[in-house]
Every structure is written in structure tokens, then in C-alpha cells.
Design a protein around this motif. Structure first.
Motif, PDB file in Angstrom:
ATOM      1  N   VAL A   1       0.833  -1.201   0.000  1.00 34.05           N
ATOM      2  CA  VAL A   1       0.000   0.000   0.000  1.00 34.05           C
ATOM      3  C   VAL A   1       0.870   1.255   0.000  1.00 34.05           C
ATOM      4  O   VAL A   1       0.586   2.223  -0.715  1.00 34.05           O
ATOM      5  N   LEU A   2       1.941   1.253   0.796  1.00 38.05           N
ATOM      6  CA  LEU A   2       2.853   2.401   0.812  1.00 38.05           C
ATOM      7  C   LEU A   2       3.423   2.676  -0.579  1.00 38.05           C
ATOM      8  O   LEU A   2       3.523   3.826  -1.006  1.00 38.05           O
ATOM      9  N   ALA A   3       3.799   1.612  -1.271  1.00 35.26           N
ATOM     10  CA  ALA A   3       4.353   1.783  -2.620  1.00 35.26           C
ATOM     11  C   ALA A   3       3.296   2.355  -3.564  1.00 35.26           C
ATOM     12  O   ALA A   3       3.572   3.283  -4.333  1.00 35.26           O
ATOM     13  N   ALA A   4       2.093   1.818  -3.508  1.00 36.62           N
ATOM     14  CA  ALA A   4       1.027   2.296  -4.397  1.00 36.62           C
ATOM     15  C   ALA A   4       0.640   3.737  -4.092  1.00 36.62           C
ATOM     16  O   ALA A   4       0.166   4.452  -4.977  1.00 36.62           O
ATOM     17  N   MET A   5       0.856   4.182  -2.855  1.00 41.60           N
ATOM     18  CA  MET A   5       0.514   5.559  -2.488  1.00 41.60           C
ATOM     19  C   MET A   5       1.356   6.592  -3.219  1.00 41.60           C
ATOM     20  O   MET A   5       1.023   7.779  -3.240  1.00 41.60           O
ATOM     21  N   ALA A   6       2.453   6.162  -3.842  1.00 37.67           N
ATOM     22  CA  ALA A   6       3.245   7.087  -4.658  1.00 37.67           C
ATOM     23  C   ALA A   6       2.389   7.700  -5.754  1.00 37.67           C
ATOM     24  O   ALA A   6       2.593   8.857  -6.151  1.00 37.67           O
ATOM     25  N   PHE A   7       1.400   6.941  -6.230  1.00 38.28           N
ATOM     26  CA  PHE A   7       0.556   7.406  -7.329  1.00 38.28           C
ATOM     27  C   PHE A   7      -0.533   8.366  -6.847  1.00 38.28           C
ATOM     28  O   PHE A   7      -1.329   8.839  -7.658  1.00 38.28           O
ATOM     29  N   ARG A   8      -0.553   8.652  -5.571  1.00 38.30           N
ATOM     30  CA  ARG A   8      -1.460   9.666  -5.041  1.00 38.30           C
ATOM     31  C   ARG A   8      -0.924  11.071  -5.300  1.00 38.30           C
ATOM     32  O   ARG A   8      -1.664  12.042  -5.345  1.00 38.30           O
ATOM     33  N   PHE A   9       0.400  11.168  -5.513  1.00 41.37           N
ATOM     34  CA  PHE A   9       1.051  12.465  -5.654  1.00 41.37           C
ATOM     35  C   PHE A   9       1.412  12.753  -7.105  1.00 41.37           C
ATOM     36  O   PHE A   9       1.418  11.862  -7.946  1.00 41.37           O
ATOM     37  N   ARG A  10       1.741  13.988  -7.346  1.00 40.12           N
ATOM     38  CA  ARG A  10       2.105  14.414  -8.693  1.00 40.12           C
ATOM     39  C   ARG A  10       3.598  14.675  -8.802  1.00 40.12           C
ATOM     40  O   ARG A  10       4.248  15.003  -7.829  1.00 40.12           O
ATOM     41  N   GLY A  11       4.098  14.549 -10.019  1.00 41.51           N
ATOM     42  CA  GLY A  11       5.429  15.007 -10.367  1.00 41.51           C
ATOM     43  C   GLY A  11       6.549  14.500  -9.498  1.00 41.51           C
ATOM     44  O   GLY A  11       6.696  13.302  -9.225  1.00 41.51           O
ATOM     45  N   THR A  12       7.364  15.465  -9.021  1.00 37.21           N
ATOM     46  CA  THR A  12       8.576  15.146  -8.281  1.00 37.21           C
ATOM     47  C   THR A  12       8.293  14.402  -6.986  1.00 37.21           C
ATOM     48  O   THR A  12       9.046  13.500  -6.601  1.00 37.21           O
ATOM     49  N   VAL A  13       7.209  14.759  -6.308  1.00 41.77           N
ATOM     50  CA  VAL A  13       6.879  14.113  -5.036  1.00 41.77           C
ATOM     51  C   VAL A  13       6.651  12.620  -5.241  1.00 41.77           C
ATOM     52  O   VAL A  13       7.058  11.801  -4.412  1.00 41.77           O
ATOM     53  N   ARG A  14       6.003  12.261  -6.320  1.00 42.35           N
ATOM     54  CA  ARG A  14       5.788  10.838  -6.618  1.00 42.35           C
ATOM     55  C   ARG A  14       7.114  10.106  -6.765  1.00 42.35           C
ATOM     56  O   ARG A  14       7.301   9.022  -6.209  1.00 42.35           O
ATOM     57  N   LEU A  15       8.037  10.700  -7.506  1.00 46.44           N
ATOM     58  CA  LEU A  15       9.344  10.078  -7.714  1.00 46.44           C
ATOM     59  C   LEU A  15      10.128   9.989  -6.405  1.00 46.44           C
ATOM     60  O   LEU A  15      10.773   8.971  -6.132  1.00 46.44           O
ATOM     61  N   VAL A  16      10.083  11.046  -5.607  1.00 50.76           N
ATOM     62  CA  VAL A  16      10.801  11.057  -4.326  1.00 50.76           C
ATOM     63  C   VAL A  16      10.226  10.002  -3.392  1.00 50.76           C
ATOM     64  O   VAL A  16      10.962   9.281  -2.699  1.00 50.76           O
ATOM     65  N   TRP A  17       8.891   9.907  -3.333  1.00 47.56           N
ATOM     66  CA  TRP A  17       8.233   8.914  -2.479  1.00 47.56           C
ATOM     67  C   TRP A  17       8.669   7.499  -2.874  1.00 47.56           C
ATOM     68  O   TRP A  17       9.065   6.695  -2.024  1.00 47.56           O
ATOM     69  N   ALA A  18       8.576   7.210  -4.174  1.00 47.48           N
ATOM     70  CA  ALA A  18       8.923   5.870  -4.658  1.00 47.48           C
ATOM     71  C   ALA A  18      10.401   5.568  -4.441  1.00 47.48           C
ATOM     72  O   ALA A  18      10.766   4.468  -4.008  1.00 47.48           O
ATOM     73  N   ALA A  19      11.260   6.542  -4.738  1.00 49.09           N
ATOM     74  CA  ALA A  19      12.709   6.324  -4.595  1.00 49.09           C
ATOM     75  C   ALA A  19      13.097   6.144  -3.127  1.00 49.09           C
ATOM     76  O   ALA A  19      13.920   5.279  -2.799  1.00 49.09           O
ATOM     77  N   THR A  20      12.506   6.942  -2.238  1.00 46.34           N
ATOM     78  CA  THR A  20      12.834   6.854  -0.813  1.00 46.34           C
ATOM     79  C   THR A  20      12.437   5.498  -0.247  1.00 46.34           C
ATOM     80  O   THR A  20      13.211   4.845   0.473  1.00 46.34           O
ATOM     81  N   LEU A  21      11.220   5.064  -0.563  1.00 44.36           N
ATOM     82  CA  LEU A  21      10.758   3.767  -0.074  1.00 44.36           C
ATOM     83  C   LEU A  21      11.643   2.640  -0.593  1.00 44.36           C
ATOM     84  O   LEU A  21      12.045   1.742   0.165  1.00 44.36           O
ATOM     85  N   THR A  22      11.970   2.696  -1.874  1.00 39.25           N
ATOM     86  CA  THR A  22      12.815   1.646  -2.471  1.00 39.25           C
ATOM     87  C   THR A  22      14.196   1.617  -1.845  1.00 39.25           C
ATOM     88  O   THR A  22      14.734   0.539  -1.525  1.00 39.25           O
ATOM     89  N   LEU A  23      14.789   2.789  -1.647  1.00 39.20           N
ATOM     90  CA  LEU A  23      16.130   2.858  -1.061  1.00 39.20           C
ATOM     91  C   LEU A  23      16.136   2.351   0.381  1.00 39.20           C
ATOM     92  O   LEU A  23      17.080   1.665   0.801  1.00 39.20           O
TER      93      LEU A  23
END
Length: 254
Positions: free
Chosen positions: A178-200
Motif C-alpha cells: 500500500v505504501l508503494a502504491a501511495m506514490a501514485f497519489r502524488f504528482r510530479g517530483t513528489v511521486r518520484l521522491v516517495w517511490a525512490a525513498t521507499l525503495t532505497l
């Protein structure tokens, strides 16, 4: 985002600007009468997320149950609900369901709070049915991938056979999806930062002290990203299709 005059709106296309949301939240907090407004707001938040709220309550009940039994009974209950290799070979459906409702260790205050805040927010965004589907997909999918990895490792003598009976319960796989899918709740840079932070963070945990649970978390996040990407693309497609159909109807009636 394509607006649909026909009224169809997919939650996966309803993205938000984080800065705007923070400003709105800050203004709400600064308004007079915060103490008076807090309780109705909390009640509305939890009332709009019945599955997450019920899940948190269930986790409290199962924890309380374990506190009322002896150590030997507690170990038996945890083992019977564990998604280890032995149970998955003999009672796969039972343990896949049961394992998600038990926690091993002390009072799961951080898990319960996370469900009441983060998971409740995700449920309010997606809707209860979609949230349950996403959580269950992450939990089941990551469990199956992890058990498969353990089976191969045991067959090749990489890890000891005793891991066939290891205790493995908890909500973390579904939570990670669910945390990973929540990246798609945001737009633009925030989405990328959310996804990258969780993955890292998940990769760092796997690198520092690799366990099959860490591997499962990474698999669950991958499932969440995949579901989010497919659902977001599908939502945009359906909205465009509904809009085009509405335009055809309007052109025909003119």
C-alpha cells in the motif's frame, strides 16, 4: 488528468499537490477551536476508513489474546498462523489469511497507529474494496515469493532446514504494498521522491542485515508499484473513453 463529463472518476487519477495539502492542513490547525474540532475530525477520518479501523482493532484483540495465554500456547498460536514453508505446504489458505491478523512481540502500538493514520488515509483515497484488494495482493504475493525463495534456498543447502518451521506473521507485506502504491497519489517530483525513498530504505535494510522478511518487503513494494502503475494507466484510459462516449452522445443529440 482528464476530467470526465460523464461523471466517471477513478481514484487512481485523483492526484494531489503535496504543498497545497500541507498549506490547507496548516491553515486548519491554526484556526481557533482546534480542541473542539479535533474529535469530530478524527471520528470522520476513521468512519471513512472502516476496514483499516477494524483491522487495527483486530490486531489489538489478537495481541490481547496472546497476553492471556501461557508461553507454550502463544508459541503454538503463532506457529499455527505462520506463513512458513511447512504451513504453506499443508494449510496455505488458512495461514495466508490468519498470518495477517497476528503480531509477534510486544504491544504493536506503532502498527496500530500506522493503520489508523496511513492505511486509513489510503483507504479513504482508494475506497474500502480497492484498499482491501491492494493490501491482500501485497500480502499474498510477497508471501508466495518469499516462501518460494526459502524453498529453493533450503533445497540447495544455502539456509538451514529449521527455517521450514520459522514463525512468520504480521501485516508488513500488505503495508509495504500500500505504501508503494501511495506514490501514485502524488504528482510530479513528489511521486518520484516517495517511490525512490521507499525503495532505497527497503534496499538498505536488505543490504545491512539481509533476511527473507526484508526480501518479502521489497517484493511487496514491487507489487504495490505494479498495481499502482496498472491501475493509474487503466483509470486514465477509462476516463478518456467515458469522456469520448459522452462527447459522441452530445453530438448525436444536438
Amino acid at each position: 488528468m482528464v476530467a470526465s463529463p460523464a461523471g466517471f472518476r477513478s481514484p487512481w487519477t485523483q492526484t494531489i499537490d503535496l504543498r497545497t495539502e500541507v498549506r490547507v492542513a496548516w491553515r486548519w490547525l491554526r484556526r481557533p477551536g482546534l480542541a473542539r474540532r479535533a474529535l469530530p475530525a478524527i471520528r470522520a477520518h476513521l468512519g471513512a476508513a472502516p476496514a483499516s479501523t477494524a483491522y487495527a482493532f483486530t490486531l489489538f484483540v489478537t495481541w490481547w489474546t496472546l497476553r492471556g495465554v501461557g508461553d507454550s500456547v502463544e508459541k503454538k498460536l503463532i506457529f499455527s498462523a505462520s506463513t512458513n514453508l511447512f504451513n504453506m505446504r499443508h494449510n496455505p489458505v488458512q495461514v495466508l489469511v490468519a498470518s495477517a491478523f497476528w503480531t509477534d512481540g510486544g504491544f504493536p502500538w506503532s502498527i496500530i497507529i500506522s493503520f489508523l493514520i496511513v492505511m486509513a488515509y489510503a483507504e479513504r483515497w482508494l475506497g474500502t474494496t480497492r484498499w482491501i484488494f491492494l493490501f491482500a495482493t501485497g500480502h499474498i504475493g510477497a508471501t508466495l515469493l518469499t516462501v518460494t525463495g526459502i524453498s529453493h534456498a533450503i533445497d540447495r543447502g544455502v539456509i538451514p532446514v529449521k527455517l521450514t518451521y520459522a514463525a512468520d506473521v504480521g501485516t508488513s507485506y500488505g503495508f509495504s504494498a500500500v505504501l508503494a502504491a501511495m506514490a501514485f497519489r502524488f504528482r510530479g517530483t513528489v511521486r518520484l521522491v516517495w517511490a525512490a525513498t521507499l525503495t532505497l530504505l527497503l534496499l538498505a535494510a536488505l543490504w545491512i542485515g539481509p533476511t527473507f522478511t526484508d526480501y518479502g518487503h521489497l517484493c511487496a513494494a514491487g507489487i504495490g508499484f505494479l498495481v499502482g502503475a496498472l491501475a493509474s494507466a487503466g483509470g486514465h484510459f477509462l476516463e478518456r473513453k467515458a469522456a469520448a462516449k459522452h462527447e459522441q452522445v452530445e453530438a448525436f443529440t444536438e
